[in-house]
Design a protein around this motif. Structure first.
Motif, short mmCIF file in Angstrom:
data_model
loop_
_atom_site.label_atom_id
_atom_site.label_comp_id
_atom_site.label_asym_id
_atom_site.label_seq_id
_atom_site.Cartn_x
_atom_site.Cartn_y
_atom_site.Cartn_z
N GLU A 22 0.41 22.34 30.17
CA GLU A 22 -0.47 23.49 29.99
C GLU A 22 0.32 24.66 29.42
OE1 GLU A 22 -2.42 24.47 33.59
OE2 GLU A 22 -3.70 22.69 33.59
N TYR A 23 -0.32 25.39 28.54
CA TYR A 23 0.33 26.53 27.91
C TYR A 23 0.21 27.75 28.82
CZ TYR A 23 0.38 23.58 23.80
OH TYR A 23 0.60 22.54 22.93
N LYS A 24 1.35 28.35 29.10
CA LYS A 24 1.39 29.50 30.00
C LYS A 24 2.14 30.65 29.36
CE LYS A 24 1.59 26.28 33.91
NZ LYS A 24 2.42 25.76 35.02
N GLN A 25 1.94 31.83 29.87
CA GLN A 25 2.63 33.02 29.38
C GLN A 25 4.14 32.81 29.45
OE1 GLN A 25 1.92 35.97 27.36
NE2 GLN A 25 0.38 36.37 28.91
N GLY A 26 4.81 32.92 28.32
CA GLY A 26 6.27 32.80 28.29
C GLY A 26 6.80 31.40 28.10
N SER A 27 5.94 30.38 28.18
CA SER A 27 6.42 29.02 27.97
C SER A 27 6.75 28.82 26.49
CB SER A 27 5.38 27.99 28.43
OG SER A 27 4.18 28.13 27.69
N ASN A 28 7.65 27.91 26.20
CA ASN A 28 8.10 27.71 24.82
C ASN A 28 7.15 26.83 24.02
OD1 ASN A 28 10.46 29.26 24.88
ND2 ASN A 28 11.65 27.60 25.77
N VAL A 29 6.89 27.28 22.80
CA VAL A 29 6.13 26.50 21.83
C VAL A 29 7.10 26.16 20.70
CG1 VAL A 29 4.26 26.55 20.15
CG2 VAL A 29 3.95 27.62 22.38
N PHE A 30 7.12 24.90 20.27
CA PHE A 30 8.10 24.46 19.28
C PHE A 30 7.47 24.27 17.91
CE2 PHE A 30 9.96 23.47 23.33
CZ PHE A 30 11.30 23.76 23.16
N LEU A 31 8.21 24.75 16.92
CA LEU A 31 7.77 24.64 15.53
C LEU A 31 8.99 24.35 14.67
CD1 LEU A 31 5.05 24.99 14.00
CD2 LEU A 31 5.78 27.31 13.46
N LEU A 32 9.02 23.17 14.05
CA LEU A 32 10.15 22.72 13.24
C LEU A 32 11.48 22.85 13.98
CD1 LEU A 32 9.20 24.01 9.67
CD2 LEU A 32 8.99 21.71 10.60
N GLY A 33 11.44 22.50 15.26
CA GLY A 33 12.66 22.48 16.06
C GLY A 33 13.05 23.79 16.69
N ARG A 34 12.33 24.85 16.39
CA ARG A 34 12.66 26.16 16.96
C ARG A 34 11.68 26.50 18.07
NH1 ARG A 34 12.94 32.08 13.86
NH2 ARG A 34 13.13 33.32 15.77
N ALA A 35 12.22 27.08 19.15
CA ALA A 35 11.39 27.45 20.30
C ALA A 35 10.90 28.89 20.14
CB ALA A 35 12.17 27.32 21.59
N TYR A 36 9.59 29.08 20.34
CA TYR A 36 8.99 30.41 20.29
C TYR A 36 8.33 30.69 21.64
CZ TYR A 36 9.45 30.10 15.19
OH TYR A 36 9.95 29.99 13.91
N PRO A 37 8.77 31.72 22.37
CA PRO A 37 8.10 32.07 23.63
C PRO A 37 6.64 32.41 23.36
CG PRO A 37 10.22 33.18 23.45
CD PRO A 37 9.94 32.57 22.11
N LEU A 38 5.77 31.91 24.21
CA LEU A 38 4.33 32.12 24.02
C LEU A 38 3.88 33.44 24.64
CD1 LEU A 38 1.62 30.91 23.05
CD2 LEU A 38 1.42 29.83 25.30
N LYS A 39 3.18 34.21 23.85
CA LYS A 39 2.62 35.48 24.31
C LYS A 39 1.10 35.37 24.18
CE LYS A 39 3.25 40.47 23.75
NZ LYS A 39 3.92 41.53 22.95
N ILE A 40 0.41 35.41 25.31
CA ILE A 40 -1.04 35.23 25.31
C ILE A 40 -1.74 36.58 25.46
CG2 ILE A 40 -2.98 34.07 26.43
CD1 ILE A 40 -0.91 32.06 27.55
N LYS A 41 -2.66 36.84 24.55
CA LYS A 41 -3.46 38.07 24.61
C LYS A 41 -4.94 37.69 24.70
CE LYS A 41 -0.38 40.96 21.76
NZ LYS A 41 -0.32 41.79 20.50
N PHE A 42 -5.62 38.29 25.66
CA PHE A 42 -7.06 38.08 25.77
C PHE A 42 -7.78 39.24 25.07
CE2 PHE A 42 -5.34 35.63 29.34
CZ PHE A 42 -5.91 34.40 29.07
N ILE A 43 -8.61 38.88 24.11
CA ILE A 43 -9.23 39.90 23.24
C ILE A 43 -10.76 39.90 23.37
CG2 ILE A 43 -7.32 39.81 21.58
CD1 ILE A 43 -9.05 37.94 19.88
N LYS A 44 -11.36 41.00 22.92
CA LYS A 44 -12.82 41.12 22.96
C LYS A 44 -13.49 40.36 21.82
CE LYS A 44 -12.86 45.67 25.21
NZ LYS A 44 -13.29 47.09 25.07
N GLN A 45 -12.77 40.25 20.70
CA GLN A 45 -13.34 39.55 19.55
C GLN A 45 -13.62 38.09 19.87
OE1 GLN A 45 -10.71 41.46 19.65
NE2 GLN A 45 -10.53 42.80 17.85
N ASN A 46 -14.47 37.47 19.05
CA ASN A 46 -14.90 36.10 19.32
C ASN A 46 -14.02 35.02 18.70
OD1 ASN A 46 -17.17 36.75 20.89
ND2 ASN A 46 -18.37 37.20 19.05
N ASN A 47 -13.17 35.41 17.76
CA ASN A 47 -12.39 34.40 17.04
C ASN A 47 -10.95 34.32 17.55
OD1 ASN A 47 -14.54 33.76 15.28
ND2 ASN A 47 -14.08 35.56 14.04
N PRO A 48 -10.54 33.14 18.06
CA PRO A 48 -9.15 32.97 18.50
C PRO A 48 -8.22 32.95 17.30
CG PRO A 48 -10.33 30.89 18.65
CD PRO A 48 -11.34 31.92 18.29
#
Length: 237
Positions: A80-106
């Motif tokens: 499960e994706y959580k605040q601060g967990s690492n997301v990997f892209l082409l071998g590089r780790a990116y800390p996940l920052k989750i924002k909850f917004i009013k707009q309808n499009n993720p």
């Protein structure tokens, strides 16, 4: 056990078992089958058993398998994706920052070294699933470029090409090769660096000559990637 009516020939029961201070709920479905099976799906424990199986026997099996069930559920939670967990892209780790917004499009993007996921508030209860969908799109778009580049490099070096190749999210393999010489590459491979992507492409290209994992197959893989064993281990971590 609590009983629930199902269609004719089936009996449904729900119960719980305790392991490591965690109360695990499981569902038993009795039907016309010969053996008992335990499935972990979407964080739920489903036990399929023969109609004649005694409840006590089912409970004994669950008791014996409770450690295994607990560990499987923990792995599901880890995905499960959580605040601060690492997301990997082409071998590089990116800390996940989750924002909850009013707009309808993720939306999802990289900012200041973070992978920022903007999730509409209406999806707050299923935000992890929405993040997975966003990342799947990212991986698919990136794979269109990266797999094509790897395919060009590998086929030029090896000297053979598939009839065609496609990119798809696969559940149980990083790549496949059919007897018709068609190759499929898993879009989720974009989590790994380019060396790993090239290895998987090479692996499938070698299957165009050897449709097995014989000594000759691995000899061919090593001929074009001497350190393939080291690269391959990255896929198992």
């Amino acid at each position: 056990m609590n009983y629930v009516k199902l269609r004719k020939g089936e009996v449904n029961m729900k119960s719980t078992i305790l392991y490591k201070d965690k109360l695990i709920e499981y569902e038993v479905i009795k039907s016309k089958i010969k053996n008992l099976y335990i499935h972990i799906k979407d964080g739920k424990v489903i036990v399929k058993a023969p109609i004649k199986a005694k409840n006590k026997d089912i409970e004994n099996v669950i008791e014996q398998k409770k450690k295994w069930i607990y560990e499987k559920l923990e792995k599901v939670n880890d995905k499960e994706y959580k605040q601060g967990s690492n997301v990997f892209l082409l071998g590089r780790a990116y800390p996940l920052k989750i924002k909850f917004i009013k707009q309808n499009n993720p939306n999802i993007y990289i900012e200041n070294g973070n992978m920022v996921a903007e999730i509409p508030k209406k999806y707050k209860n299923i935000y992890s699933k929405k993040i997975e969908e966003l990342l799947d799109n990212v991986y698919m778009k990136l794979a269109e470029k990266e797999v094509d580049m790897a395919m060009q490099i590998v086929t030029r070096i090896v000297g053979i090409k598939p009839n065609k190749y496609r990119i798809k999210k696969l559940k149980t393999a990083w790549g496949t090769c059919t007897s018709n010489k068609n190759i499929t590459i898993n879009s989720s491979l974009m989590k790994y660096d380019r060396t790993v992507i090239q290895y998987v492409v090479l692996h499938e290209i070698c299957h165009l000559k050897y449709m097995n994992h014989s000594k000759d197959f691995w000899k061919m893989v090593k001929q074009y990637m001497g350190n393939y064993e080291e690269v391959r281990r990255k896929l198992k971590t």
